[in-house]
Design a protein around this motif. Structure first.
Motif, PDB file in Angstrom:
ATOM      1  N   ARG A   1      33.864  51.668  29.319  1.00 45.03           N
ATOM      2  CA  ARG A   1      33.826  52.248  30.659  1.00 45.03           C
ATOM      3  C   ARG A   1      32.504  52.906  31.024  1.00 45.03           C
ATOM      4  NH1 ARG A   1      35.807  57.579  31.896  1.00 45.03           N
ATOM      5  NH2 ARG A   1      35.622  58.924  30.087  1.00 45.03           N
TER       6      ARG A   1
ATOM      7  N   THR B   1      31.946  42.604  34.064  1.00 44.95           N
ATOM      8  CA  THR B   1      32.767  43.759  33.687  1.00 44.95           C
ATOM      9  C   THR B   1      33.557  44.368  34.839  1.00 44.95           C
ATOM     10  OG1 THR B   1      30.894  45.252  34.026  1.00 44.95           O
ATOM     11  CG2 THR B   1      31.250  44.420  31.780  1.00 44.95           C
TER      12      THR B   1
ATOM     13  N   LYS C   1      40.908  46.458  37.228  1.00 45.30           N
ATOM     14  CA  LYS C   1      42.204  46.444  36.555  1.00 45.30           C
ATOM     15  C   LYS C   1      42.611  47.860  36.161  1.00 45.30           C
ATOM     16  CE  LYS C   1      44.751  44.625  32.586  1.00 45.30           C
ATOM     17  NZ  LYS C   1      44.761  43.687  31.460  1.00 45.30           N
TER      18      LYS C   1
ATOM     19  N   ARG D   1      37.396  44.555  34.811  1.00 48.18           N
ATOM     20  CA  ARG D   1      38.054  45.553  33.960  1.00 48.18           C
ATOM     21  C   ARG D   1      38.153  46.907  34.659  1.00 48.18           C
ATOM     22  NH1 ARG D   1      34.434  43.663  29.254  1.00 48.18           N
ATOM     23  NH2 ARG D   1      35.478  41.756  28.641  1.00 48.18           N
TER      24      ARG D   1
ATOM     25  N   PHE E   1      39.539  49.339  27.888  1.00 49.51           N
ATOM     26  CA  PHE E   1      38.760  49.967  28.952  1.00 49.51           C
ATOM     27  C   PHE E   1      37.915  51.138  28.459  1.00 49.51           C
ATOM     28  CE2 PHE E   1      38.381  53.176  32.358  1.00 49.51           C
ATOM     29  CZ  PHE E   1      37.508  52.475  33.173  1.00 49.51           C
TER      30      PHE E   1
ATOM     31  N   TRP F   1      46.009  49.211  26.634  1.00 51.78           N
ATOM     32  CA  TRP F   1      44.854  48.460  27.139  1.00 51.78           C
ATOM     33  C   TRP F   1      43.789  49.439  27.639  1.00 51.78           C
ATOM     34  CZ3 TRP F   1      42.118  48.135  31.649  1.00 51.78           C
ATOM     35  CH2 TRP F   1      41.177  47.106  31.723  1.00 51.78           C
TER      36      TRP F   1
END
Length: 78
Positions: free
Chosen positions: A20, A28, A34, A31, A16, A11
């Protein structure tokens, strides 16, 4: 990083990593949080103030950069 599963490593690399360096906002930030939680083994929540988004993104990006080789190793494990 020691408890990162192969699924989580994938993931980080597939979801990501491509986003990023993009825009940080309400759509966003989850994410970025996470990613932090996966890499640190924590359970931080979404910041309540948008003013914290940039800091969370910087932390996530820094952790990812520091641990990219470990993440790749875990993702490619058989």
């Amino acid at each position: 990083m020691q408890n990162l599963s192969k699924e989580d490593a994938l993931w980080l690399l597939n979801v990501f990593a491509p986003m990023r360096m993009g825009t940080i906002g309400g759509g966003t930030i989850q994410r970025f949080v996470k990613a932090i939680n996966l890499m640190k083994g924590t359970n931080e929540g979404i910041p309540s103030c948008g003013c914290e988004y940039k800091m969370k993104a910087a932390i996530a990006n820094s952790l990812f950069g520091q641990h990219i080789e470990q993440i790749k190793t875990i993702a490619n494990a058989v």
